[in-house]
Design a protein around this motif. Structure first.
Motif, PDB file in Angstrom:
ATOM      1  N   ASP A   3      29.178  33.873  47.481  1.00 37.19           N
ATOM      2  CA  ASP A   3      28.044  34.712  47.096  1.00 37.19           C
ATOM      3  C   ASP A   3      28.234  35.277  45.691  1.00 37.19           C
ATOM      4  N   THR A   4      29.470  35.578  45.338  1.00 39.17           N
ATOM      5  CA  THR A   4      29.756  36.095  44.004  1.00 39.17           C
ATOM      6  C   THR A   4      29.547  35.017  42.943  1.00 39.17           C
ATOM      7  N   ALA A   5      30.092  33.833  43.188  1.00 44.60           N
ATOM      8  CA  ALA A   5      29.990  32.751  42.202  1.00 44.60           C
ATOM      9  C   ALA A   5      28.551  32.341  41.945  1.00 44.60           C
ATOM     10  N   TYR A   6      27.718  32.370  42.984  1.00 48.25           N
ATOM     11  CA  TYR A   6      26.333  31.915  42.844  1.00 48.25           C
ATOM     12  C   TYR A   6      25.355  33.048  42.557  1.00 48.25           C
ATOM     13  N   HIS A   7      25.844  34.266  42.444  1.00 43.13           N
ATOM     14  CA  HIS A   7      24.954  35.393  42.171  1.00 43.13           C
ATOM     15  C   HIS A   7      24.330  35.228  40.786  1.00 43.13           C
ATOM     16  N   GLU A   8      23.052  35.511  40.680  1.00 41.82           N
ATOM     17  CA  GLU A   8      22.314  35.286  39.437  1.00 41.82           C
ATOM     18  C   GLU A   8      22.940  36.013  38.250  1.00 41.82           C
ATOM     19  N   LEU A   9      23.332  37.277  38.444  1.00 35.74           N
ATOM     20  CA  LEU A   9      23.888  38.047  37.330  1.00 35.74           C
ATOM     21  C   LEU A   9      25.285  37.575  36.953  1.00 35.74           C
ATOM     22  N   VAL A  10      26.059  37.119  37.925  1.00 38.79           N
ATOM     23  CA  VAL A  10      27.391  36.593  37.618  1.00 38.79           C
ATOM     24  C   VAL A  10      27.260  35.314  36.812  1.00 38.79           C
ATOM     25  N   GLN A  11      26.382  34.412  37.240  1.00 39.25           N
ATOM     26  CA  GLN A  11      26.223  33.147  36.526  1.00 39.25           C
ATOM     27  C   GLN A  11      25.642  33.354  35.129  1.00 39.25           C
ATOM     28  N   LYS A  12      24.774  34.327  34.991  1.00 44.35           N
ATOM     29  CA  LYS A  12      24.127  34.553  33.696  1.00 44.35           C
ATOM     30  C   LYS A  12      25.037  35.293  32.722  1.00 44.35           C
ATOM     31  N   ARG A  13      25.733  36.319  33.201  1.00 42.61           N
ATOM     32  CA  ARG A  13      26.474  37.205  32.302  1.00 42.61           C
ATOM     33  C   ARG A  13      27.991  36.999  32.340  1.00 42.61           C
ATOM     34  N   PRO A  19      29.737  33.798  33.396  1.00 39.12           N
ATOM     35  CA  PRO A  19      29.907  32.423  33.893  1.00 39.12           C
ATOM     36  C   PRO A  19      31.371  31.987  33.974  1.00 39.12           C
ATOM     37  N   LEU A  20      32.252  32.607  33.177  1.00 35.52           N
ATOM     38  CA  LEU A  20      33.675  32.298  33.278  1.00 35.52           C
ATOM     39  C   LEU A  20      34.193  32.620  34.677  1.00 35.52           C
ATOM     40  N   LEU A  21      33.768  33.735  35.226  1.00 38.56           N
ATOM     41  CA  LEU A  21      34.184  34.123  36.570  1.00 38.56           C
ATOM     42  C   LEU A  21      33.614  33.164  37.609  1.00 38.56           C
ATOM     43  N   ALA A  22      32.335  32.811  37.475  1.00 39.81           N
ATOM     44  CA  ALA A  22      31.729  31.874  38.418  1.00 39.81           C
ATOM     45  C   ALA A  22      32.462  30.542  38.414  1.00 39.81           C
ATOM     46  N   LYS A  23      32.793  30.063  37.228  1.00 37.02           N
ATOM     47  CA  LYS A  23      33.483  28.773  37.111  1.00 37.02           C
ATOM     48  C   LYS A  23      34.869  28.831  37.742  1.00 37.02           C
ATOM     49  N   ALA A  26      58.092  32.695  42.199  1.00 36.11           N
ATOM     50  CA  ALA A  26      56.820  32.292  42.809  1.00 36.11           C
ATOM     51  C   ALA A  26      55.661  32.568  41.860  1.00 36.11           C
ATOM     52  N   THR A  27      54.526  31.928  42.109  1.00 37.45           N
ATOM     53  CA  THR A  27      53.321  32.133  41.307  1.00 37.45           C
ATOM     54  C   THR A  27      52.209  32.734  42.148  1.00 37.45           C
ATOM     55  N   HIS A  28      51.307  33.435  41.474  1.00 37.01           N
ATOM     56  CA  HIS A  28      50.106  33.927  42.145  1.00 37.01           C
ATOM     57  C   HIS A  28      49.094  32.786  42.202  1.00 37.01           C
ATOM     58  N   PRO A  29      48.451  32.554  43.359  1.00 40.63           N
ATOM     59  CA  PRO A  29      47.656  31.336  43.522  1.00 40.63           C
ATOM     60  C   PRO A  29      46.183  31.424  43.112  1.00 40.63           C
ATOM     61  N   SER A  30      45.675  32.616  42.818  1.00 41.48           N
ATOM     62  CA  SER A  30      44.233  32.789  42.655  1.00 41.48           C
ATOM     63  C   SER A  30      43.676  32.193  41.365  1.00 41.48           C
ATOM     64  N   ASP A  31      42.479  31.621  41.449  1.00 43.28           N
ATOM     65  CA  ASP A  31      41.706  31.230  40.264  1.00 43.28           C
ATOM     66  C   ASP A  31      40.828  32.382  39.814  1.00 43.28           C
ATOM     67  N   MET A  32      40.198  33.028  40.765  1.00 43.90           N
ATOM     68  CA  MET A  32      39.314  34.149  40.460  1.00 43.90           C
ATOM     69  C   MET A  32      40.037  35.221  39.650  1.00 43.90           C
ATOM     70  N   CYS A  33      41.275  35.499  40.015  1.00 40.29           N
ATOM     71  CA  CYS A  33      42.025  36.572  39.347  1.00 40.29           C
ATOM     72  C   CYS A  33      42.331  36.246  37.891  1.00 40.29           C
ATOM     73  N   VAL A  34      42.466  34.979  37.561  1.00 36.69           N
ATOM     74  CA  VAL A  34      42.735  34.604  36.174  1.00 36.69           C
ATOM     75  C   VAL A  34      41.536  34.977  35.295  1.00 36.69           C
ATOM     76  N   ALA A  35      40.347  34.691  35.790  1.00 46.47           N
ATOM     77  CA  ALA A  35      39.144  35.068  35.038  1.00 46.47           C
ATOM     78  C   ALA A  35      38.984  36.585  34.971  1.00 46.47           C
ATOM     79  N   LEU A  36      39.272  37.283  36.064  1.00 48.71           N
ATOM     80  CA  LEU A  36      39.153  38.745  36.066  1.00 48.71           C
ATOM     81  C   LEU A  36      40.121  39.372  35.070  1.00 48.71           C
ATOM     82  N   ALA A  37      41.309  38.781  34.931  1.00 47.75           N
ATOM     83  CA  ALA A  37      42.267  39.285  33.943  1.00 47.75           C
ATOM     84  C   ALA A  37      41.719  39.101  32.534  1.00 47.75           C
TER      85      ALA A  37
END
Length: 344
Positions: free
Chosen positions: A77-87, A89-93, A159-170
């Motif tokens: 829902d976050t990735a496909y949210h209109e405001l996330v994709q528009k403003r 897009p790095l996070l959506a991707k 060990a490594t952190h596995p998230s993709d979302m967190c890389v964009a949030l950083a």
């Protein structure tokens, strides 16, 4: 089979006050990581608090012009949210690069931040692991460490952190809002996850009993020049060997501002402000991107099977920055366009 009690809560205050004052209590929402860990006998909670019915699902604009992502909003829902994709897009991707559609439909934003490493030895309870039991040792250091960290490591854990979302949030300078019995507080995203030092079993700066309520994005989303590059062993449903979230604010050919965050290389999403500062005012060209990559990896330490990651990370950084610079108006993001154009 480990016995545990279970409570379903309907308000934030109820969930917080339901916490038993010891390490045996866990919040559960999507459960895409916690349930796996319980099945593998790695997590053994005494008490589960179901928070799926809390009012934390909204995605809404903030008074400061940013965006607030509810902790219980699903990744999809976050990735496909209109405001996330528009403003943003790095996070959506980045989100669409992670896991599978089925998991993204279950996983929550808050849970994504708290997922644990995919280290082979962490999941193998027959081997020593400081993340499971402090003081046991780290089997990965002298074991098969191909997927392991090259930055910010310690003698206790690689060990490594596995998230993709967190890389964009950083890269986007997000803020994590949390609440516990002592009240509310905010944590800068780059301070949320920890490096392993001598306490490898502690992944974040979240205190016992605190609950993530939302993630806030600043007004600046770098929607014109961005890229998320994920290098992995197969095209889908695989964790990153190296990933890069790159974002640029350009003034003609010059870089007014740069953001670079790496995944798959450290115990937390890795961001190097020194390299970002170096790029400010420089011409957006591969030569300067290569210098920034060298700065980011200057203290990298490879192990027997992951030495290749150092050069791989440098090349991924240059590629991500180059593609961010050259980005034209992107097509709307979905899992099919992402798979077709952006995965390795």
């Amino acid at each position: 089979m480990n016995r545990f009690s279970y409570t379903k809560t309907h308000t934030l205050e109820e969930a917080i006050h339901e916490v038993i004052p010891n390490d045996g209590t866990k919040f559960i929402a999507g459960g895409t990581n916690l349930i796996d860990l319980m099945r593998a006998n790695i997590e053994r909670p005494d008490h589960l608090i179901d928070i799926t019915h809390l009012d934390l699902h909204q995605i809404e604009e903030t008074e400061q012009g940013g965006l607030r992502l509810g902790a219980l909003a699903k990744n999809s829902d976050t990735a496909y949210h209109e405001l996330v994709q528009k403003r943003y897009p790095l996070l959506a991707k980045a989100i669409l690069a992670g896991a599978s559609p089925q998991l993204r439909n279950m996983a929550t934003n808050g849970g994504n931040l708290l997922q644990r490493t995919r280290c082979y030895y962490f999941y193998d309870t027959a081997t020593p692991c400081n993340k499971r039991i402090p003081g046991q040792g780290c089997s990965a250091i002298h074991g098969y460490n191909r997927i392991h960290a090259i930055l910010g490591t310690s003698d206790y854990c690689i060990a490594t952190h596995p998230s993709d979302m967190c890389v964009a949030l950083a890269a986007l300078d997000a803020i994590v809002n949390v609440k516990g019995r002592e009240g509310e507080r905010t944590i800068a995203f780059n301070d949320f996850h920890r490096l392993p030092d001598d306490a490898a079993h502690i992944d974040s700066t979240l205190r016992q009993g605190e609950l993530i309520t939302s993630i806030e994005l600043p007004a600046k989303g770098f929607e014109k020049h961005y890229q998320y590059v994920k290098v992995r062993d197969r095209r889908s449903y695989a964790f990153a060997l190296v990933s890069v979230a790159a974002a640029l604010n350009l003034d003609g050919d010059s870089i007014a501002e740069a953001r670079i965050a790496l995944g798959g290389v450290a115990h937390k999403p890795w961001r190097d402000v020194e390299a970002e500062t170096f790029l400010q005012g420089k011409v957006a060209e591969p030569e300067n991107f290569e210098k920034a990559a060298e700065m980011i990896l200057k203290e990298a330490k490879g192990y027997k099977y992951n030495m290749f990651k150092i050069e791989l990370a440098k090349r991924a950084i240059v590629r991500a920055l180059t593609e961010a610079r050259d980005l034209q108006t992107p097509e709307p993001l979905n899992c099919y366009t992402y798979n077709r154009h952006h995965q390795l």
